[in-house]
Design a protein around this motif. Structure first.
Motif, PDB file in Angstrom:
ATOM      1  N   GLY A   1      -2.257   2.033 -22.295  1.00  0.00           N
ATOM      2  CA  GLY A   1      -2.704   0.974 -21.641  1.00  0.00           C
ATOM      3  C   GLY A   1      -4.008   0.471 -21.851  1.00  0.00           C
ATOM      4  O   GLY A   1      -4.390  -0.794 -22.154  1.00  0.00           O
ATOM      5  N   VAL A   2      -4.904   1.430 -21.906  1.00  0.00           N
ATOM      6  CA  VAL A   2      -6.410   0.986 -22.067  1.00  0.00           C
ATOM      7  C   VAL A   2      -6.590   0.778 -23.701  1.00  0.00           C
ATOM      8  O   VAL A   2      -7.343   0.130 -24.147  1.00  0.00           O
ATOM      9  CB  VAL A   2      -7.241   2.242 -21.641  1.00  0.00           C
ATOM     10  CG1 VAL A   2      -8.766   1.939 -22.126  1.00  0.00           C
ATOM     11  CG2 VAL A   2      -7.359   2.438 -20.285  1.00  0.00           C
ATOM     12  N   GLY A   3      -5.965   1.686 -24.442  1.00  0.00           N
ATOM     13  CA  GLY A   3      -5.959   1.419 -25.862  1.00  0.00           C
ATOM     14  C   GLY A   3      -5.548   0.019 -26.545  1.00  0.00           C
ATOM     15  O   GLY A   3      -6.281  -0.593 -27.227  1.00  0.00           O
ATOM     16  N   ILE A   4      -4.263  -0.363 -25.860  1.00  0.00           N
ATOM     17  CA  ILE A   4      -3.972  -1.537 -26.438  1.00  0.00           C
ATOM     18  C   ILE A   4      -4.982  -2.581 -25.797  1.00  0.00           C
ATOM     19  O   ILE A   4      -5.138  -3.863 -26.493  1.00  0.00           O
ATOM     20  CB  ILE A   4      -2.465  -1.796 -25.957  1.00  0.00           C
ATOM     21  CG1 ILE A   4      -1.434  -0.957 -26.551  1.00  0.00           C
ATOM     22  CG2 ILE A   4      -2.084  -3.227 -25.981  1.00  0.00           C
ATOM     23  CD1 ILE A   4      -0.048  -1.222 -26.257  1.00  0.00           C
ATOM     24  N   LEU A   5      -5.334  -2.521 -24.411  1.00  0.00           N
ATOM     25  CA  LEU A   5      -6.356  -3.542 -23.790  1.00  0.00           C
ATOM     26  C   LEU A   5      -7.518  -3.619 -24.784  1.00  0.00           C
ATOM     27  O   LEU A   5      -8.251  -4.632 -25.080  1.00  0.00           O
ATOM     28  CB  LEU A   5      -6.682  -3.034 -22.494  1.00  0.00           C
ATOM     29  CG  LEU A   5      -7.536  -3.779 -21.578  1.00  0.00           C
ATOM     30  CD1 LEU A   5      -6.617  -5.088 -21.169  1.00  0.00           C
ATOM     31  CD2 LEU A   5      -7.872  -3.236 -20.313  1.00  0.00           C
TER      32      LEU A   5
ATOM     33  N   SER B   1     -14.794   2.329  -1.331  1.00  0.00           N
ATOM     34  CA  SER B   1     -13.317   1.616  -1.304  1.00  0.00           C
ATOM     35  C   SER B   1     -12.337   2.824  -1.536  1.00  0.00           C
ATOM     36  O   SER B   1     -11.250   2.794  -0.892  1.00  0.00           O
ATOM     37  CB  SER B   1     -12.821   0.714  -2.337  1.00  0.00           C
ATOM     38  OG  SER B   1     -13.666  -0.436  -1.835  1.00  0.00           O
ATOM     39  N   PHE B   2     -12.808   4.024  -2.157  1.00  0.00           N
ATOM     40  CA  PHE B   2     -12.019   5.221  -2.270  1.00  0.00           C
ATOM     41  C   PHE B   2     -11.612   5.829  -1.042  1.00  0.00           C
ATOM     42  O   PHE B   2     -10.570   6.240  -0.802  1.00  0.00           O
ATOM     43  CB  PHE B   2     -12.623   6.064  -3.445  1.00  0.00           C
ATOM     44  CG  PHE B   2     -12.475   5.483  -4.715  1.00  0.00           C
ATOM     45  CD1 PHE B   2     -11.337   5.963  -5.533  1.00  0.00           C
ATOM     46  CD2 PHE B   2     -13.524   5.035  -5.465  1.00  0.00           C
ATOM     47  CE1 PHE B   2     -11.123   5.581  -6.910  1.00  0.00           C
ATOM     48  CE2 PHE B   2     -13.417   4.305  -6.912  1.00  0.00           C
ATOM     49  CZ  PHE B   2     -12.188   4.642  -7.489  1.00  0.00           C
ATOM     50  N   TYR B   3     -12.686   5.831  -0.272  1.00  0.00           N
ATOM     51  CA  TYR B   3     -12.443   6.442   1.345  1.00  0.00           C
ATOM     52  C   TYR B   3     -11.597   5.703   1.838  1.00  0.00           C
ATOM     53  O   TYR B   3     -10.859   6.158   2.720  1.00  0.00           O
ATOM     54  CB  TYR B   3     -13.840   6.856   1.647  1.00  0.00           C
ATOM     55  CG  TYR B   3     -13.789   7.311   3.225  1.00  0.00           C
ATOM     56  CD1 TYR B   3     -13.336   8.646   3.309  1.00  0.00           C
ATOM     57  CD2 TYR B   3     -14.056   6.465   4.148  1.00  0.00           C
ATOM     58  CE1 TYR B   3     -12.970   9.233   4.613  1.00  0.00           C
ATOM     59  CE2 TYR B   3     -13.790   7.035   5.591  1.00  0.00           C
ATOM     60  CZ  TYR B   3     -13.477   8.334   5.423  1.00  0.00           C
ATOM     61  OH  TYR B   3     -13.360   8.734   6.899  1.00  0.00           O
ATOM     62  N   THR B   4     -11.968   4.208   1.947  1.00  0.00           N
ATOM     63  CA  THR B   4     -11.272   3.461   2.905  1.00  0.00           C
ATOM     64  C   THR B   4      -9.644   3.550   2.591  1.00  0.00           C
ATOM     65  O   THR B   4      -9.142   3.275   3.452  1.00  0.00           O
ATOM     66  CB  THR B   4     -11.681   2.049   2.865  1.00  0.00           C
ATOM     67  OG1 THR B   4     -11.533   1.327   1.516  1.00  0.00           O
ATOM     68  CG2 THR B   4     -13.355   2.043   3.247  1.00  0.00           C
TER      69      THR B   4
ATOM     70  N   GLU C   1      -0.015  -0.632  -7.121  1.00  0.00           N
ATOM     71  CA  GLU C   1      -0.715  -2.015  -7.597  1.00  0.00           C
ATOM     72  C   GLU C   1      -1.414  -2.740  -6.431  1.00  0.00           C
ATOM     73  O   GLU C   1      -2.472  -3.489  -6.457  1.00  0.00           O
ATOM     74  CB  GLU C   1       0.482  -2.891  -8.139  1.00  0.00           C
ATOM     75  CG  GLU C   1      -0.268  -3.981  -8.974  1.00  0.00           C
ATOM     76  CD  GLU C   1       0.835  -4.631 -10.003  1.00  0.00           C
ATOM     77  OE1 GLU C   1       1.252  -5.626  -9.575  1.00  0.00           O
ATOM     78  OE2 GLU C   1       0.994  -3.885 -10.937  1.00  0.00           O
ATOM     79  N   LYS C   2      -1.022  -2.604  -5.172  1.00  0.00           N
ATOM     80  CA  LYS C   2      -1.636  -3.342  -3.944  1.00  0.00           C
ATOM     81  C   LYS C   2      -3.085  -2.588  -3.925  1.00  0.00           C
ATOM     82  O   LYS C   2      -3.910  -3.257  -3.586  1.00  0.00           O
ATOM     83  CB  LYS C   2      -0.832  -2.894  -2.758  1.00  0.00           C
ATOM     84  CG  LYS C   2      -1.419  -3.702  -1.587  1.00  0.00           C
ATOM     85  CD  LYS C   2      -0.495  -3.484  -0.367  1.00  0.00           C
ATOM     86  CE  LYS C   2      -0.233  -2.011   0.220  1.00  0.00           C
ATOM     87  NZ  LYS C   2       0.578  -1.999   1.295  1.00  0.00           N
ATOM     88  N   ILE C   3      -3.199  -1.305  -3.972  1.00  0.00           N
ATOM     89  CA  ILE C   3      -4.540  -0.682  -4.128  1.00  0.00           C
ATOM     90  C   ILE C   3      -5.375  -1.194  -5.100  1.00  0.00           C
ATOM     91  O   ILE C   3      -6.481  -1.528  -4.667  1.00  0.00           O
ATOM     92  CB  ILE C   3      -4.439   0.718  -3.767  1.00  0.00           C
ATOM     93  CG1 ILE C   3      -3.496   1.124  -2.578  1.00  0.00           C
ATOM     94  CG2 ILE C   3      -5.788   1.518  -3.625  1.00  0.00           C
ATOM     95  CD1 ILE C   3      -3.433   2.768  -2.400  1.00  0.00           C
ATOM     96  N   ALA C   4      -5.111  -1.300  -6.252  1.00  0.00           N
ATOM     97  CA  ALA C   4      -5.640  -1.774  -7.193  1.00  0.00           C
ATOM     98  C   ALA C   4      -6.221  -3.108  -7.239  1.00  0.00           C
ATOM     99  O   ALA C   4      -7.282  -3.129  -7.617  1.00  0.00           O
ATOM    100  CB  ALA C   4      -4.684  -1.442  -8.625  1.00  0.00           C
ATOM    101  N   TYR C   5      -5.361  -3.857  -6.575  1.00  0.00           N
ATOM    102  CA  TYR C   5      -5.748  -5.485  -6.426  1.00  0.00           C
ATOM    103  C   TYR C   5      -6.807  -5.523  -5.159  1.00  0.00           C
ATOM    104  O   TYR C   5      -7.675  -6.033  -5.652  1.00  0.00           O
ATOM    105  CB  TYR C   5      -4.679  -6.104  -5.921  1.00  0.00           C
ATOM    106  CG  TYR C   5      -3.815  -6.928  -6.938  1.00  0.00           C
ATOM    107  CD1 TYR C   5      -4.862  -7.901  -7.697  1.00  0.00           C
ATOM    108  CD2 TYR C   5      -2.430  -6.737  -7.388  1.00  0.00           C
ATOM    109  CE1 TYR C   5      -3.749  -8.649  -8.698  1.00  0.00           C
ATOM    110  CE2 TYR C   5      -1.818  -7.312  -8.324  1.00  0.00           C
ATOM    111  CZ  TYR C   5      -2.695  -8.163  -9.315  1.00  0.00           C
ATOM    112  OH  TYR C   5      -1.966  -8.938 -10.033  1.00  0.00           O
TER     113      TYR C   5
ATOM    114  N   ILE D   1      -7.616   0.270 -15.478  1.00  0.00           N
ATOM    115  CA  ILE D   1      -7.138   2.077 -15.542  1.00  0.00           C
ATOM    116  C   ILE D   1      -6.653   2.181 -13.899  1.00  0.00           C
ATOM    117  O   ILE D   1      -5.501   2.977 -14.107  1.00  0.00           O
ATOM    118  CB  ILE D   1      -8.361   2.977 -15.538  1.00  0.00           C
ATOM    119  CG1 ILE D   1      -8.818   2.848 -17.148  1.00  0.00           C
ATOM    120  CG2 ILE D   1      -7.762   4.395 -15.309  1.00  0.00           C
ATOM    121  CD1 ILE D   1     -10.043   3.707 -17.398  1.00  0.00           C
ATOM    122  N   LEU D   2      -6.993   1.681 -12.931  1.00  0.00           N
ATOM    123  CA  LEU D   2      -6.337   1.893 -11.576  1.00  0.00           C
ATOM    124  C   LEU D   2      -5.264   1.113 -11.533  1.00  0.00           C
ATOM    125  O   LEU D   2      -4.143   1.830 -10.901  1.00  0.00           O
ATOM    126  CB  LEU D   2      -7.460   1.152 -10.618  1.00  0.00           C
ATOM    127  CG  LEU D   2      -8.675   1.733 -10.316  1.00  0.00           C
ATOM    128  CD1 LEU D   2      -9.550   0.997  -9.075  1.00  0.00           C
ATOM    129  CD2 LEU D   2      -8.686   3.223  -9.947  1.00  0.00           C
TER     130      LEU D   2
END
Length: 282
Positions: free
Chosen positions: A236-240, A111-114, A50-54, A43-44
């Protein structure tokens, strides 16, 4: 470890159990489970940079592996079922120290705070870490020191990741196929060895990293707006979900087939979804 002190804490939580609290804390402990993270991480990728999600993904993968190594190094037992009534035992397997739920929750929620530097994320993060950690004691699947150790190790790991690993690993999100392809191949090969019982996670990450490398030429830019974000997440999540369960029916459920299935899911998250989202202008 002072077992008398440890069991006195567990006995206290056992004494306040009710059917409602049992259901509540089983639900809370699920927020620190592997299934929760493999649901939230994709979901992220559909809602933030994308950099943050990774960063979230890599921190959890390494943290999960580290926790497995530490548990097998210390080999400390969990609370005895003969001395405490253990609830939701399936949420805790193997050795006890450090608590994987507490360690991973610390890394994930802080990690959300950082990443976003907002106090509200720190407050929410601390609350979630506290509740997930307490749930492990309430259910009787961990000792107090397991949980405290997990939180401490999680904090130390997050600090070391940010200052030692974050910069080099951020290069994956750039989408340079010369960097992503060899990393993807290595992870795909490692998935067949099922290191730390992380075969499917390695396979999905392999697909995601390859997808990022391939998608660099798409020139897709995630569109802003609440409605478009919601549509991206739903599609995205539905197809996943369709891929996860549909492919299981089509190709079967063995370790090797699971690796292929999760690899395809990873490709969807960072490549195929972008093609569809670009077409839909979302």
């Amino acid at each position: 470890m002072n077992l008398s002190f440890e069991y006195s804490i567990l006995n206290f939580f056992e004494s306040i159990r009710t059917p409602f609290l049992n259901s509540l804390f089983i639900g809370i402990t699920q927020l620190g489970s592997f299934d929760f993270y493999i649901t939230v991480i994709p979901i992220l990728f559909f809602i933030i940079n994308e950099k943050i999600a990774y960063r979230f993904l890599f921190r959890l993968i390494i943290c999960y592996g580290l926790n497995t190594i530490l548990k097998n190094a210390f080999k400390l037992p969990r609370p005895s079922k003969e001395l405490i009534d253990v609830l939701f035992e399936e949420s805790g397997g193997g050795y006890g120290f450090p608590s994987g739920h507490a360690q991973n929750a610390t890394v994930f929620w802080l990690s959300f705070y950082t990443e976003f530097k907002r106090w509200i994320f720190l407050i929410i993060g601390l609350i979630m870490i506290f509740l997930i950690s307490i749930s492990r004691l309430y259910l009787g699947v961990h000792f107090f020191m397991d949980v405290v150790g997990g939180i401490f190790i999680g904090i130390v790991f997050l600090f070391l990741y940010i200052y030692l690993l974050q910069k080099p690993l951020d290069k994956v999100s750039v989408g340079n196929i010369k960097i992503n392809l060899p990393i993807s191949i290595i992870l795909f090969i490692l998935s067949f060895f099922n290191l730390f019982s992380m075969a499917t996670l390695f396979a999905a990450t392999s697909g995601m990293i390859l997808g990022t490398g391939i998608s660099s030429n798409l020139n897709y830019q995630m569109k802003n707006g609440i409605l478009k974000t919601i549509i991206r997440v739903v599609i995205g999540v539905g197809i996943l979900i369709l891929l996860r369960f549909g492919l299981k029916i089509i190709i079967g459920e063995t370790l090797y087939m699971d690796i292929i299935r999760y690899f395809i899911m990873g490709i969807w998250i960072t490549f195929l979804s972008k093609i569809l989202f670009k077409f839909l202008k979302i």
